[in-house]
Structures are given as structure tokens and as C-alpha cells.
Design an enzyme around this catalytic site. Structure first.
Site, short mmCIF file in Angstrom:
data_model
loop_
_atom_site.label_atom_id
_atom_site.label_comp_id
_atom_site.label_asym_id
_atom_site.label_seq_id
_atom_site.Cartn_x
_atom_site.Cartn_y
_atom_site.Cartn_z
N ARG A 38 0.86 -1.13 0.00
CA ARG A 38 0.08 0.09 0.09
C ARG A 38 0.86 1.26 0.04
O ARG A 38 0.37 2.27 -0.50
CB ARG A 38 -0.97 -0.01 1.06
CG ARG A 38 -2.23 -0.95 0.87
CD ARG A 38 -2.89 -1.04 2.08
NE ARG A 38 -4.60 -1.43 1.82
CZ ARG A 38 -5.24 -1.82 2.52
NH1 ARG A 38 -5.17 -1.80 3.85
NH2 ARG A 38 -6.67 -2.32 2.08
N LYS A 199 -12.33 -11.19 7.82
CA LYS A 199 -13.24 -9.96 8.11
C LYS A 199 -14.72 -10.65 7.91
O LYS A 199 -15.23 -10.35 6.86
CB LYS A 199 -12.91 -8.93 7.35
CG LYS A 199 -11.98 -8.15 8.05
CD LYS A 199 -11.92 -6.59 7.40
CE LYS A 199 -10.63 -5.73 7.61
NZ LYS A 199 -10.38 -4.56 6.61
N GLY A 354 -5.97 -6.04 1.23
CA GLY A 354 -4.62 -5.77 1.89
C GLY A 354 -4.03 -7.18 2.08
O GLY A 354 -2.91 -7.38 1.90
N GLY A 377 -12.55 -4.29 1.29
CA GLY A 377 -14.04 -4.16 1.61
C GLY A 377 -14.66 -3.04 0.36
O GLY A 377 -15.65 -3.62 -0.12
C1 3PG Z 1 -8.75 -1.81 4.56
O1 3PG Z 1 -7.89 -2.48 5.07
O2 3PG Z 1 -9.52 -2.65 3.91
C2 3PG Z 1 -8.92 -0.55 4.51
O3 3PG Z 1 -7.83 0.14 5.14
C3 3PG Z 1 -10.16 -0.18 5.46
O4 3PG Z 1 -10.00 -0.44 6.88
P1 3PG Z 1 -11.45 -0.71 7.59
O5 3PG Z 1 -11.99 -2.11 7.16
O6 3PG Z 1 -10.86 -0.87 9.04
O7 3PG Z 1 -12.26 0.37 7.40
MG MG Z 2 -7.53 -4.66 5.64
#
Ligand code: 3PG
Ligand code: MG
Length: 398
Positions: A38, A199, A354, A377
Site C-alpha cells: 500500500r 473479516k 490488503g 472491503g
Molecule cells: C482496509 O484495510 O480494507 C482499509 O484500510 C479499510 O479498513 P477498515 O476495514 O478498518 O475500514
Molecule cells: Mg484490511
């Protein structure tokens, strides 16, 4: 989609303070950045601004500190990395707004950079607070969003700030939105989506919408544990999300109704702890003390078959705990197979996230995909057809 307000060449940025919203949410272990993708991605953009003699103020978040200061989530370790890559002075500020920062932003010389502390240390960031956004806006003359990966968040440094300062979509952001839209709107069928990672809550919802548009969904990573459990298998001590049964049932029903094949692991790699030896097991062999940490070889073969029959692959989320070599086989094999087919069978492959990027970096396949997005996301939400709040605020009013 209407056009985004782009920071074009006619806008004079020399001597101007540019607030650049970037995504420096990188993996850090014991104070060390373990994957710089990134950071590397935004370097050419910052260099361009440096060459044009702008004063650059970088805003980013790191992790999810929920409005509290957390030393482990400080952006401070990123400043020397940036300084090294940019070959220009990078100052770090412990605060991210207020009169001292406004002063500092005015004092830095053209071509210098000021990195502000993790914006999520302030609870007003995530509540998209008006007054906070007004304060943030005072740190610059022009605002540019180069954080596509954060644009699905309705947060102050992504959305509300744009009301109080001349605001633009950065080059990378526009490029990313356009490419993902183009590749997915015209996606050649069959389209298959590989979803993994941990996630869970953010991705299960996305699945419900994706099943209507694609032909195969492959679930891997911690995500898959929910489905394995739902099918009646023991998942031992593995990560999963409680009370999601009705959602899972709904996804399975929607897959059937939409003729979307749902593929979940048929075998897994388990261990008693991260330190213990990895063991291949069928779903029926999983014990109470086991942790599922990767997919097994029969699952990999099933995924190979799906990749072979696909014309488009979308991939978000690693297949296992790839941070440790012994659990990275699933992600590595998927990455290799997709890149092979991208090259030899003109498969269109779009990957994002990421962690996924970190996994493919480890596999050595980084350059083998049709398009690689650092967004997770946001990438999924764009695929879903959602309008991202951070993008919406940068659309031209025509
Ligand atoms: C990610 O890692 O997808 C972005 O930096 C957003 O992070 P978050 O899901 O904690 O909002
Ligand atoms: Mg992330």
C-alpha cells in the site's frame, strides 16, 4: 456512474497545501511493516506532488483503534519508510488536527511532507463529525482522495471533509474505480469469486448480493469455518462468527435459486496452535482441540477445476493463515493457478484486499493478475454494485 472530479493539470498546486487521504493501513508486527504494497502504490503520486512543489499533508488510519490512542497503531513507524522512498523530508505529527497542525502545515516547505497521526485515534473520524471535518479541512488548501480502499467508509476524512475544502478524486482512485467497473461490468462468464480471509461480518453480507451475478462462489479462509460448522461438522477452536445461521441459510438458498455453485472446503489443514505441526484432515476428522488454518489438497484440486472453467476470477481474502509458511500453501497454489491461467488461457483475474496482496507477494505472483487492487472491503462493495460514500462525494455535479 457520473464522472469524478479529477485533479487535472490545469489546477495550480505549487505552494498549495494538499491534504492527501491515503491508506497506510499496512500490516505491522512489533513495530515493523511486514508488507509495503500500500505504501509503494502511493509513492509515485506523492512524488508527482513533490515535483510540482506542493506541500503534502498525509492523512490515514491504521487498524481499528475505535477513537482511542493505541501506541501499537501509531503511524510513526511509517514516516521514515516514506522519507526513504520519497527522498524528501517527511515530518510526523503526534496529533492529527488543531491549531498547532495548521501552523505546521503552513510552515513546511514546498515538496515536503507532513504525516499526521492515525486519524482513527479521534472518535469523530468514524462518526463523520461535521466540526471535526471542518477542523481537518483547515490543514490544507486542496483535498485529494487517493484511498479507494477506504472509500466505502462514511468517515470524516473521507466524506464530510469534502464539504469544507476544494476536493478531488486522485489519479489512482479514479483509475481503480474505472478499471474495476469496466472489468466487472463486461465480465466474461463463467465468473467465479473466491472469498476468504477473516473479516467475516463484513463479507457475509456481500455474498448475498454477489450470488445473483456470478456462477461460482468459493469460500475459503476463516469465512469457510462458518459454513463447515453450519453443515454439521466440528470446527474445534477455529475462528467463526456466532448467530449467523439464518444468514448462511439465506446465502445457500440464494445460491440455489440463482444457479450459483457454492464451493466450501472438503478438507483442511489444522494445528493444535499456531506453533504446532500442521496436519491434513477431512472435515469428519476435526477434533475439539484443532484450529483450522488452511485448506487441504482435495479442496485445492476442486478450486483448480473451477478456475479452469472460469473466464473471470475475482479473489478477495487469503485461503489460510498465510503469515506462517506452513499455512500458506492454499493461498500460494490459488495464486499460481490463477496467474498461469491469466497468462495461458486469457482468464481475466481481478484480486483485491490488503491481506490478499500480502499473500500473493509472498507467493511471488504479484504481477501475474489482470488487475490488482489494494482495496478489500471497498473492492467487494464496488463489485456488489454499491455506491461508495467516499466516491459519491467526489462526483461532478452535471
Ligand atoms: C482496509 O484495510 O480494507 C482499509 O484500510 C479499510 O479498513 P477498515 O476495514 O478498518 O475500514
Ligand atoms: Mg484490511
Amino acid at each position: 456512474m457520473s464522472k469524478l472530479k479529477a485533479l487535472d493539470k490545469n489546477i495550480n498546486i505549487t505552494d498549495k497545501r494538499i491534504i492527501l487521504r491515503v491508506d497506510l493501513n499496512v500490516p505491522i508486527q512489533e513495530g515493523k511493516v511486514t508488507d509495503k504494497s500500500r505504501i509503494n502504490k502511493i509513492i509515485p503520486i506523492i512524488k508527482e506532488l513533490i515535483n510540482k512543489k506542493a506541500k503534502i499533508i498525509l492523512i490515514s488510519h491504521l487498524g481499528r483503534p475505535k477513537g482511542k490512542i493505541d501506541k501499537n497503531l501509531s503511524l510513526k513507524p511509517i514516516a521514515p519508510i516514506l522519507e526513504n522512498l520519497l527522498d524528501s523530508k517527511v515530518y510526523f505529527s503526534n496529533e492529527s488536527y488543531g491549531s498547532a497542525i495548521i501552523e505546521k502545515s503552513k510552515k513546511i516547505k514546498p515538496g515536503e511532507v507532513l504525516l499526521l497521526e492515525n486519524i482513527r485515534f479521534n472518535k469523530e473520524e468514524e462518526s463523520n463529525d461535521e466540526n471535526f471535518a471542518k477542523e481537518l479541512a483547515k490543514v490544507g488548501d486542496i483535498y485529494v482522495n487517493e484511498a479507494f480502499s477506504c472509500s466505502h467508509r462514511e468517515h470524516a476524512s473521507v466524506c464530510e471533509i469534502t464539504k469544507y475544502i476544494d476536493s478531488y478524486a486522485g489519479k489512482l482512485l479514479s483509475e481503480e474505480v474505472n478499471i474495476i467497473n469496466m472489468l466487472t461490468n463486461k465480465a466474461k462468464k463463467p465468473v467465479s469469486c473466491i472469498i476468504g480471509g477473516s473479516k467475516i461480518s463484513t463479507k457475509i453480507g456481500v455474498l448475498t448480493n454477489l450470488v445473483k451475478k456470478i456462477q461460482n462462489i468459493i469460500i475459503v479462509g476463516a469465512m469457510a469455518n462458518n459454513f463447515i460448522k453450519y453443515k454439521g461438522h466440528n470446527i474445534g477452536k477455529s475462528l467463526f462468527e456466532k448467530d449467523k445461521e439464518s444468514l448462511l441459510k439465506d446465502i445457500i438458498k440464494k445460491c440455489e435459486a440463482n444457479n450459483c455453485k457454492l464451493i466450501i472446503p472438503v478438507d483442511v489443514i489444522v494445528a493444535k496452535s499456531y506453533e504446532s505441526d500442521a496436519q491434513l484432515k477431512t472435515l469428519n476428522q476435526i477434533e475439539d482441540t484443532d484450529l483450522i488454518l488452511d485448506i487441504g489438497k482435495n479442496t485445492i484440486n476442486k478450486i483448480y477445476n473451477i478456475i479452469d472453467e472460469s473466464k473471470t476470477i475475482l479473489w478477495n481474502g487469503p485461503a489460510g493463515y498465510f503469515e506462517l509458511e506452513k499455512f500458506s500453501n492454499g493461498s500460494n497454489k490459488i495464486a499460481k493457478k490463477i496467474t498461469e491461467n491469466t497468462k495461458s488461457k486469457s482468464l481475466t483475474s481481478i484480486i483485491g484486499g490488503g491481506d490478499t496482496i500480502a499473500a500473493i507477494n509472498k507467493s511471488g505472483c504479484y504481477n501475474g493478475f489482470t488487475y490488482t487492487s489494494t482495496a478489500g472491503g471497498a473492492f467487494l462493495e464496488l463489485l456488489e454494485g454499491k455506491i461508495l460514500p467516499g466516491i459519491k462525494v467526489l462526483e461532478k455535479n452535471e
